[in-house]
Design a protein around this motif. Structure first.
Motif, PDB file in Angstrom:
ATOM      1  N   UNK A 123       0.818  -1.200   0.000  1.00 37.90           N
ATOM      2  CA  UNK A 123       0.000   0.000   0.000  1.00 37.90           C
ATOM      3  C   UNK A 123       0.856   1.257   0.000  1.00 37.90           C
ATOM      4  N   UNK A 124       0.383   2.251  -0.727  1.00 35.08           N
ATOM      5  CA  UNK A 124       1.091   3.527  -0.750  1.00 35.08           C
ATOM      6  C   UNK A 124       0.219   4.581  -0.088  1.00 35.08           C
ATOM      7  N   UNK A 125       0.810   5.322   0.823  1.00 34.33           N
ATOM      8  CA  UNK A 125       0.059   6.347   1.512  1.00 34.33           C
ATOM      9  C   UNK A 125       0.814   7.666   1.416  1.00 34.33           C
ATOM     10  N   UNK A 126       0.103   8.684   0.967  1.00 35.88           N
ATOM     11  CA  UNK A 126       0.715   9.997   0.817  1.00 35.88           C
ATOM     12  C   UNK A 126      -0.053  10.981   1.682  1.00 35.88           C
ATOM     13  N   UNK A 127       0.704  11.737   2.489  1.00 34.85           N
ATOM     14  CA  UNK A 127       0.042  12.659   3.418  1.00 34.85           C
ATOM     15  C   UNK A 127       0.529  14.078   3.203  1.00 34.85           C
ATOM     16  N   UNK A 128      -0.386  14.938   2.797  1.00 33.72           N
ATOM     17  CA  UNK A 128      -0.142  16.377   2.752  1.00 33.72           C
ATOM     18  C   UNK A 128       1.165  16.743   2.050  1.00 33.72           C
ATOM     19  N   UNK A 129       1.318  16.255   0.839  1.00 36.28           N
ATOM     20  CA  UNK A 129       2.572  16.431   0.102  1.00 36.28           C
ATOM     21  C   UNK A 129       2.626  17.793  -0.584  1.00 36.28           C
ATOM     22  N   UNK A 130       3.723  18.505  -0.327  1.00 32.63           N
ATOM     23  CA  UNK A 130       3.938  19.807  -0.963  1.00 32.63           C
ATOM     24  C   UNK A 130       5.230  19.771  -1.748  1.00 32.63           C
ATOM     25  N   UNK A 131       5.171  20.212  -2.994  1.00 34.95           N
ATOM     26  CA  UNK A 131       6.416  20.334  -3.751  1.00 34.95           C
ATOM     27  C   UNK A 131       6.408  21.590  -4.604  1.00 34.95           C
ATOM     28  N   UNK A 132       7.477  22.352  -4.439  1.00 36.22           N
ATOM     29  CA  UNK A 132       7.671  23.569  -5.224  1.00 36.22           C
ATOM     30  C   UNK A 132       8.947  23.420  -6.037  1.00 36.22           C
ATOM     31  N   UNK A 133       8.931  23.846  -7.286  1.00 37.22           N
ATOM     32  CA  UNK A 133      10.180  24.002  -8.040  1.00 37.22           C
ATOM     33  C   UNK A 133      10.399  25.496  -8.178  1.00 37.22           C
ATOM     34  N   UNK A 134      11.347  26.015  -7.454  1.00 33.65           N
ATOM     35  CA  UNK A 134      11.515  27.462  -7.453  1.00 33.65           C
ATOM     36  C   UNK A 134      10.255  28.093  -6.895  1.00 33.65           C
ATOM     37  N   UNK A 135       9.587  28.932  -7.706  1.00 36.83           N
ATOM     38  CA  UNK A 135       8.378  29.571  -7.222  1.00 36.83           C
ATOM     39  C   UNK A 135       7.118  28.807  -7.639  1.00 36.83           C
ATOM     40  N   UNK A 136       7.320  27.806  -8.472  1.00 31.33           N
ATOM     41  CA  UNK A 136       6.168  27.078  -9.013  1.00 31.33           C
ATOM     42  C   UNK A 136       5.688  25.989  -8.053  1.00 31.33           C
ATOM     43  N   UNK A 137       4.500  26.192  -7.500  1.00 28.48           N
ATOM     44  CA  UNK A 137       3.938  25.198  -6.579  1.00 28.48           C
ATOM     45  C   UNK A 137       3.280  24.100  -7.409  1.00 28.48           C
TER      46      UNK A 137
END
Ligand code: ATP
Ligand code: MG
Lengths: 260, 234
Positions: B1-15
């Motif tokens: 099982x894969x569980x992802x919680x509240x993942x945030x990723x920005x590249x530079x200023x790009x959310x």
């Protein structure tokens, strides 16, 4: 890590450039021996070549390999491998194959010429050792530049710039500042300035061993006065080790945080 | 099982990912959909640890993946763009990956299935795009791992190979594997996917079955359903 190292290493050993590099040193070794007609003179000439050339080859090769193995890296990143393993493996693969070209390229002609029986054996070994250090240091610097710059043109420019800076410009600035501040006691400054440049440091290291430092410039004389040959040797070797380990540490650090 | 919680990723200023939470159960084909640049590849690469998120957690079979590497032994990955070292041959590449993973592999079977026998000794740089993609598929399917992550596996495949791929996927699903797929081919989704995750503007816009999506958007087929969502949100 050994497996990654192996692949990088064989990849390079099979490539044309390793042979070119190897042959270059082979020819250089024979030419110097032939022209100087004495091992000890050839060693001195060789020193001047090595301290400038190994950093240059290390930087350019390092950055070239970093960029050209990008696909290989991406493939490895999806495998059950540590990032550290991947990047250190590649780094060691490049640095080792370059070092081997250097050692065998120069070693063969000198061995052929009867190095084993001559008194220069120790000096020659030290020469190769500093060449190896410079290779490891500058390949590591190149990897850092590669990790920080996805743009190859930028990466190459920075790599060449850092070589120019340490091999040429640094000495220039250093000399100018010695002239400008000639009224001040600059011994400490000289010493410290040397420590911050692995190329200068290797030069001093070899000169100390050749015991002709007093004849060959200000920095060497200061060094000899301060440390005496034995301590100076170990100090400079120690600093060269630091110079290798610090960039390697940064490779690991940068690799850990990078997005692919 | 894969569980992802509240993942945030920005590249530079790009959310790109802005608080994505997602659970992917064992067994089944899960399609991750979304317009170009919506962060599908970024999400996938975060699971693999190739992209390092700024915030959030990812668990694979209950284990957090941050800073870990062994868990990748349980994942077969097919990258969106097949990029290989150009100067080695197909055999050398397969040999290398097998050696690195030191796991049993059924590459011979897959090579035959996709008719790659004649290409084995060619350099990867000289292969056609579709042939490269087949090599990519062989690499992704040759190990017996519980999780498959396939980033647009259909790109460049001819109809016959596409059918073979679908058969493979069904077989793996029946064997109890968790399969994550991104694709832009809606037909493929309609025939293959058990569940759909729709990414939009850094968040999950929809998660559920095909029928639920059609119902939600009041459309008969998936293509129109998606077009509808995009029109409403632009
Ligand atoms: N390494 C990176 N550095 C900077 N920006 C990136 C990087 N990787 C992705 N992006 C940006 O993040 C956004 C999402 O990219 P991503 O590849 O995840 O989209 P995608 O949903 O897979 O799109 P596609 O359907 O075209 O494959 C894009 O705008 C892309 O330009
Ligand atoms: Mg993508």
């Amino acid at each position: 890590m050994i497996k990654v190292l192996q692949y990088s290493f064989y990849d390079l050993i099979r490539s044309r450039w390793s042979y070119v590099y190897f042959l270059f040193y082979l020819v250089l070794g024979f030419a110097l021996l032939f022209l100087n007609n004495s091992i000890s003179k050839a060693v001195i000439t060789l020193m001047n070549v090595i301290v400038v050339l190994t950093p240059m080859i290390g930087t350019i090769f390092g950055i070239m390999y970093y960029y050209s193995s990008r696909e290989f890296t991406e493939l490895l990143l999806a495998q059950p491998l540590r990032r550290r393993t991947i990047f250190l493996g590649q780094y060691l693969g490049v640095a080792l194959s370059l070092t081997l070209s250097l050692v065998f390229g120069l070693g063969l002609p000198f061995a052929f010429y009867g190095l084993g029986q001559s008194a220069e054996m120790g000096n020659f070994a030290l020469l190769l050792l500093s060449g190896a250090f410079l290779t490891f240091i500058f390949v590591a610097l190149a990897f850092i530049i590669g990790l920080r710059n996805d743009n190859r043109i930028k990466g190459f420019s920075y790599a060449i710039l850092i070589w120019l800076l340490l091999a040429v410009i640094y000495d220039g600035i250093f000399l100018i500042s010695l002239i400008i501040f000639e009224d001040y006691p600059l011994d400490k400054f000289t010493l410290i300035a040397t420590m911050f440049n692995p190329i200068d440091l290797s030069r001093i290291l070899i000169l100390l061993k050749l015991d002709i430092s007093a004849l060959l410039g200000y920095t060497g004389a200061i060094f000899q006065k301060f440390f005496g040959t034995q301590t100076g040797l170990f100090t400079s070797l120690g600093v060269l080790i630091v110079w290798t380990l610090v960039p390697v540490y940064f490779i690991v650090r940068l690799a850990r945080k990078k997005d692919f | 099982m894969i569980e992802i919680k509240d993942l945030h990723k920005k590249f530079g200023r790009l959310q790109v990912l802005d608080g994505v939470s997602l659970q992917i159960a064992d067994q089944g084909i899960f399609a991750i959909l979304g317009p170009n640049g919506s962060g599908k590849t970024t999400l996938i690469k975060s699971i693999l640890g190739m992209v390092i998120p700024q915030k959030g957690e990812i668990y694979v079979n209950g284990q957090p993946v941050k800073g870990q590497w062994e868990y990748r032994r349980q994942i077969n990955y097919l990258p969106q763009i097949a990029r290989f070292p150009e100067n080695i041959s197909v055999t050398e590449l397969l040999q290398m990956i097998k050696n690195l993973r030191s796991q049993p592999a059924n590459d011979a079977e897959l090579i035959e299935l996709f008719g790659l026998q004649g290409h084995l000794h060619k350099k990867l740089g000289n292969l056609s795009g579709g042939t490269k993609q087949k090599v990519n598929i062989v690499l992704a399917f040759m190990f017996d791992s519980p999780i498959f992550i396939l980033d647009e596996p259909t790109t460049g495949l001819d109809p016959v190979s596409l059918l073979r791929l679908k058969d493979l996927l069904r077989k793996e699903k029946e064997a109890g594997k968790t399969i994550l797929i991104t694709t832009h081919i809606m037909d493929f989704v309609e025939t293959m996917a058990d569940e759909i995750v729709f990414l939009l503007e850094g968040n999950i816009y929809f998660k559920g079955t095909l029928d639920e999506l059609k119902k939600k958007s009041n459309q008969q087929d998936l293509e129109h359903a998606i077009a509808n969502i995009l029109a409403e949100n632009s």
